[in-house]
Design a protein around this motif. Structure first.
Motif, PDB file in Angstrom:
ATOM      1  N   LEU A  77       0.836  -1.199   0.000  1.00  0.00           N
ATOM      2  CA  LEU A  77       0.000   0.000   0.000  1.00  0.00           C
ATOM      3  C   LEU A  77       0.867   1.244   0.000  1.00  0.00           C
ATOM      4  N   GLY A  78       0.377   2.294  -0.644  1.00  0.00           N
ATOM      5  CA  GLY A  78       1.142   3.525  -0.721  1.00  0.00           C
ATOM      6  C   GLY A  78       1.175   4.269   0.597  1.00  0.00           C
ATOM      7  N   LYS A  79       2.147   5.153   0.727  1.00  0.00           N
ATOM      8  CA  LYS A  79       2.230   6.045   1.884  1.00  0.00           C
ATOM      9  C   LYS A  79       2.689   7.399   1.378  1.00  0.00           C
ATOM     10  N   ALA A  80       1.958   8.437   1.748  1.00  0.00           N
ATOM     11  CA  ALA A  80       2.311   9.793   1.337  1.00  0.00           C
ATOM     12  C   ALA A  80       2.016  10.726   2.498  1.00  0.00           C
ATOM     13  N   ARG A  81       2.810  11.768   2.618  1.00  0.00           N
ATOM     14  CA  ARG A  81       2.660  12.698   3.732  1.00  0.00           C
ATOM     15  C   ARG A  81       2.498  14.111   3.184  1.00  0.00           C
ATOM     16  N   VAL A  82       1.525  14.833   3.730  1.00  0.00           N
ATOM     17  CA  VAL A  82       1.281  16.222   3.338  1.00  0.00           C
ATOM     18  C   VAL A  82       1.503  17.085   4.576  1.00  0.00           C
ATOM     19  N   THR A  83       2.458  17.989   4.489  1.00  0.00           N
ATOM     20  CA  THR A  83       2.829  18.795   5.654  1.00  0.00           C
ATOM     21  C   THR A  83       2.960  20.269   5.271  1.00  0.00           C
ATOM     22  N   GLY A  84       2.920  21.097   6.293  1.00  0.00           N
ATOM     23  CA  GLY A  84       3.074  22.531   6.087  1.00  0.00           C
ATOM     24  C   GLY A  84       1.827  23.284   6.518  1.00  0.00           C
ATOM     25  N   PRO A  85       1.922  24.593   6.652  1.00  0.00           N
ATOM     26  CA  PRO A  85       0.772  25.400   7.082  1.00  0.00           C
ATOM     27  C   PRO A  85      -0.444  25.179   6.185  1.00  0.00           C
ATOM     28  N   GLY A  86      -1.571  24.822   6.781  1.00  0.00           N
ATOM     29  CA  GLY A  86      -2.795  24.606   6.012  1.00  0.00           C
ATOM     30  C   GLY A  86      -2.847  23.287   5.276  1.00  0.00           C
ATOM     31  N   ALA A  87      -1.989  22.322   5.644  1.00  0.00           N
ATOM     32  CA  ALA A  87      -1.956  21.047   4.929  1.00  0.00           C
ATOM     33  C   ALA A  87      -3.311  20.343   4.960  1.00  0.00           C
ATOM     34  N   ALA A  88      -3.962  20.322   6.115  1.00  0.00           N
ATOM     35  CA  ALA A  88      -5.251  19.645   6.221  1.00  0.00           C
ATOM     36  C   ALA A  88      -6.317  20.340   5.368  1.00  0.00           C
ATOM     37  N   ASP A  89      -6.317  21.668   5.380  1.00  0.00           N
ATOM     38  CA  ASP A  89      -7.277  22.405   4.550  1.00  0.00           C
ATOM     39  C   ASP A  89      -7.034  22.139   3.070  1.00  0.00           C
ATOM     40  N   PHE A  90      -5.770  22.036   2.686  1.00  0.00           N
ATOM     41  CA  PHE A  90      -5.441  21.744   1.292  1.00  0.00           C
ATOM     42  C   PHE A  90      -5.958  20.375   0.891  1.00  0.00           C
ATOM     43  N   VAL A  91      -5.665  19.347   1.702  1.00  0.00           N
ATOM     44  CA  VAL A  91      -6.152  17.998   1.401  1.00  0.00           C
ATOM     45  C   VAL A  91      -7.672  17.993   1.330  1.00  0.00           C
ATOM     46  N   GLU A 130       0.407   8.553  -8.966  1.00  0.00           N
ATOM     47  CA  GLU A 130      -0.533   9.484  -9.584  1.00  0.00           C
ATOM     48  C   GLU A 130      -1.207  10.371  -8.540  1.00  0.00           C
ATOM     49  N   VAL A 131      -1.564   9.811  -7.394  1.00  0.00           N
ATOM     50  CA  VAL A 131      -2.149  10.621  -6.328  1.00  0.00           C
ATOM     51  C   VAL A 131      -1.153  11.678  -5.861  1.00  0.00           C
ATOM     52  N   VAL A 132       0.091  11.269  -5.648  1.00  0.00           N
ATOM     53  CA  VAL A 132       1.130  12.211  -5.219  1.00  0.00           C
ATOM     54  C   VAL A 132       1.337  13.284  -6.279  1.00  0.00           C
ATOM     55  N   ARG A 133       1.351  12.880  -7.546  1.00  0.00           N
ATOM     56  CA  ARG A 133       1.553  13.853  -8.629  1.00  0.00           C
ATOM     57  C   ARG A 133       0.456  14.915  -8.625  1.00  0.00           C
ATOM     58  N   ARG A 134      -0.776  14.472  -8.522  1.00  0.00           N
ATOM     59  CA  ARG A 134      -1.893  15.423  -8.543  1.00  0.00           C
ATOM     60  C   ARG A 134      -1.842  16.374  -7.348  1.00  0.00           C
ATOM     61  N   LEU A 135      -1.525  15.852  -6.194  1.00  0.00           N
ATOM     62  CA  LEU A 135      -1.439  16.708  -5.014  1.00  0.00           C
ATOM     63  C   LEU A 135      -0.285  17.703  -5.137  1.00  0.00           C
ATOM     64  N   ARG A 136       0.841  17.250  -5.656  1.00  0.00           N
ATOM     65  CA  ARG A 136       1.991  18.156  -5.797  1.00  0.00           C
ATOM     66  C   ARG A 136       1.689  19.286  -6.768  1.00  0.00           C
ATOM     67  N   VAL A 137       1.011  18.961  -7.857  1.00  0.00           N
ATOM     68  CA  VAL A 137       0.674  19.990  -8.849  1.00  0.00           C
ATOM     69  C   VAL A 137      -0.230  21.055  -8.227  1.00  0.00           C
ATOM     70  N   ALA A 138      -1.132  20.624  -7.365  1.00  0.00           N
ATOM     71  CA  ALA A 138      -2.116  21.549  -6.789  1.00  0.00           C
ATOM     72  C   ALA A 138      -1.647  22.238  -5.515  1.00  0.00           C
ATOM     73  N   ALA A 139      -0.574  21.733  -4.892  1.00  0.00           N
ATOM     74  CA  ALA A 139      -0.165  22.224  -3.570  1.00  0.00           C
ATOM     75  C   ALA A 139       0.250  23.693  -3.613  1.00  0.00           C
ATOM     76  N   PRO A 140      -0.237  24.493  -2.659  1.00  0.00           N
ATOM     77  CA  PRO A 140       0.190  25.896  -2.581  1.00  0.00           C
ATOM     78  C   PRO A 140       1.584  26.007  -1.978  1.00  0.00           C
ATOM     79  N   ALA A 141       2.175  27.174  -2.050  1.00  0.00           N
ATOM     80  CA  ALA A 141       3.497  27.401  -1.460  1.00  0.00           C
ATOM     81  C   ALA A 141       3.449  27.076   0.021  1.00  0.00           C
ATOM     82  N   GLY A 142       4.464  26.359   0.476  1.00  0.00           N
ATOM     83  CA  GLY A 142       4.563  26.009   1.883  1.00  0.00           C
ATOM     84  C   GLY A 142       4.013  24.639   2.228  1.00  0.00           C
ATOM     85  N   VAL A 143       3.212  24.048   1.344  1.00  0.00           N
ATOM     86  CA  VAL A 143       2.685  22.701   1.572  1.00  0.00           C
ATOM     87  C   VAL A 143       3.531  21.710   0.766  1.00  0.00           C
TER      88      VAL A 143
END
Length: 414
Positions: free
Chosen positions: A103-117, A171-184
């Motif tokens: 199974l995959g594992k990915a981490r989203v961190t930084g100010p507003g990470a939860a709001d971004f997800v 692919e999930v990581v790619r899509r999130l990275r493309v959309a991530a704002p500065a700092g996330v």
């Protein structure tokens, strides 16, 4: 990961669990006797180099595992000395352990990470707090199709851990990275962690004997230590039974596996492969990505609307999914139970009289019910109630199956 169980929403298929996706279609081809169809095992060095291996691969080999390619990984299908039926039964009646490190594992961190997800994935993270997990979907913004189903672990407003399916992680990581704002920051940690699913009515006894926490609520997680090894104990699974999933650094996976089996002898712990995992999840009606969910199958069609935060102002696919929900889907996922001896398989046609009305998406023999069961996408232009009989074309023979509402076996996750 995918969560194990949960209550059925009023209109549909059971709430899925950790690690639902990626089971190869061959796993749904179990016969009534529990034997596997002929398949090509990964034996050559050339083939093996193309597949990732779990850090527990040597342990599986020692137990006589039969391996199969799975989402880019070489994973155990079943083990010697038991096979699918015994492994399935162990989880329903005692305790079994699955290696689901693919199974995959990915981490989203930084100010507003939860709001971004929350603005990307379908479910509403605002419904849960830190220390809780949530089943959610990554949908295509243009079509509403399901790119993947995911478990999101909320650590804090600036920290979300995601477990997608093996084949879809990049692919999930790619899509999130493309959309991530500065700092996330979105980090792919696919091979940095192993995941062991300890499932069954005696799972809490086993983990308790090791001094691990077991009393946290369903869909929550706790940090713990086992013989100096740090790990996370998650009240999740993909079997419909009481269960836990242990997330541990890959380099410590063998130590945790060995500790489980050292203590597990008193509980008749059995190693279980992905074939049993597939029969268990199908009995629960848990959808499998690539079959019951896919980029061509939306949450509305799959009756997974309970995993969509319809009131949220933003998530990928929101506009098209709201429109489909309002208009009504052209097809929906239904459950089927064999009326006589018959085992439906993915891809088989479903008929009402002479009219083809749908297609089987998942089908297998249920070791618990001792009958064929299936999930199928059925056209909605005909009003067919639960209890009515339809027919499935099984190798040229029409077999009667009864429409029903999953789960096929009552879940015991709580």
């Amino acid at each position: 990961m995918k969560v194990s169980g949960g209550n059925l929403p009023a209109g549909g298929v059971a709430v899925p669990p950790m690690g639902s996706g990626g089971v190869p279609p061959m796993l749904t081809s179990l016969s009534a006797g529990g034997k596997l169809p002929p398949m090509t095992e990964v034996t050559s060095a050339a083939a093996a180099t193309r597949l990732r291996r779990s850090p527990l691969h040597d342990r599986h080999t020692a137990l006589g595992a039969k391996f199969a390619p799975f989402g880019g990984w070489e994973m155990p299908l079943e083990y010697a000395g038991g096979g699918v039926l015994k492994e399935h039964t162990a989880v329903r009646t005692g305790v079994g352990v699955f290696d689901v490190s693919h199974l995959g594992k990915a981490r989203v961190t930084g100010p507003g990470a939860a709001d971004f997800v929350n603005a990307c994935l379908t479910n509403d993270l605002g419904r849960i707090g830190p220390g809780k997990a949530q089943y959610t979907l990554c949908c295509d913004d243009a079509t509403g199709g399901v790119v993947d189903d995911i478990i999101a672990y909320l650590y804090a407003d600036d920290h979300v851990f995601l477990i997608p399916n093996a084949a879809n992680t990049a692919e999930v990581v790619r899509r999130l990275r493309v959309a991530a704002p500065a700092g996330v920051v979105v980090t792919d940690e696919h091979e940095e962690y192993a995941v062991l699913a300890v499932q069954g009515p005696r799972s809490a006894e086993l983990l308790g004997a090791l001094g691990l926490p077991t009393d946290h609520h369903y869909m929550s997680f706790s940090a713990a230590t086992l013989d100096g090894v740090e790990l996370t104990v998650c009240r999740t699974g993909y079997t419909g039974e009481l269960g836990y999933e242990l997330v541990v650094r890959a380099e410590h996976a063998v130590a945790v596996w060995d500790a489980l089996f050292a203590a597990g002898a008193a509980y008749e712990l059995r190693a279980c492969g992905l074939a049993a995992r597939d029969t268990l999840r199908t009995e629960m009606g848990y959808p499998l990505h690539g079959q019951d969910l896919s980029p061509e199958i939306t949450p509305v069609q799959a009756r997974s609307g309970w995993a969509v935060g319809w009131g949220k102002p933003a998530f990928w696919g929101r506009d098209v999914l709201l429109a489909e929900k309002a208009a009504g889907p052209r097809r929906t996922l239904r459950g089927l139970e064999a009326v006589e001896r018959a085992i439906p398989r993915p891809g088989m046609a479903v008929y009402a009289g002479d009219a083809r009305i749908g297609t089987v998406t998942s089908g297998t023999f249920s070791p618990t019910k001792k009958q064929g069961i299936a999930l199928a996408l059925i056209d909605t232009d005909r009003e067919l109630a639960d209890g009515e009989t339809v027919e499935v074309d099984i190798r040229g023979r029409r077999a009667p199956l009864r429409l029903t509402r999953p789960p096929f076996v009552q879940p015991s996750v709580r």
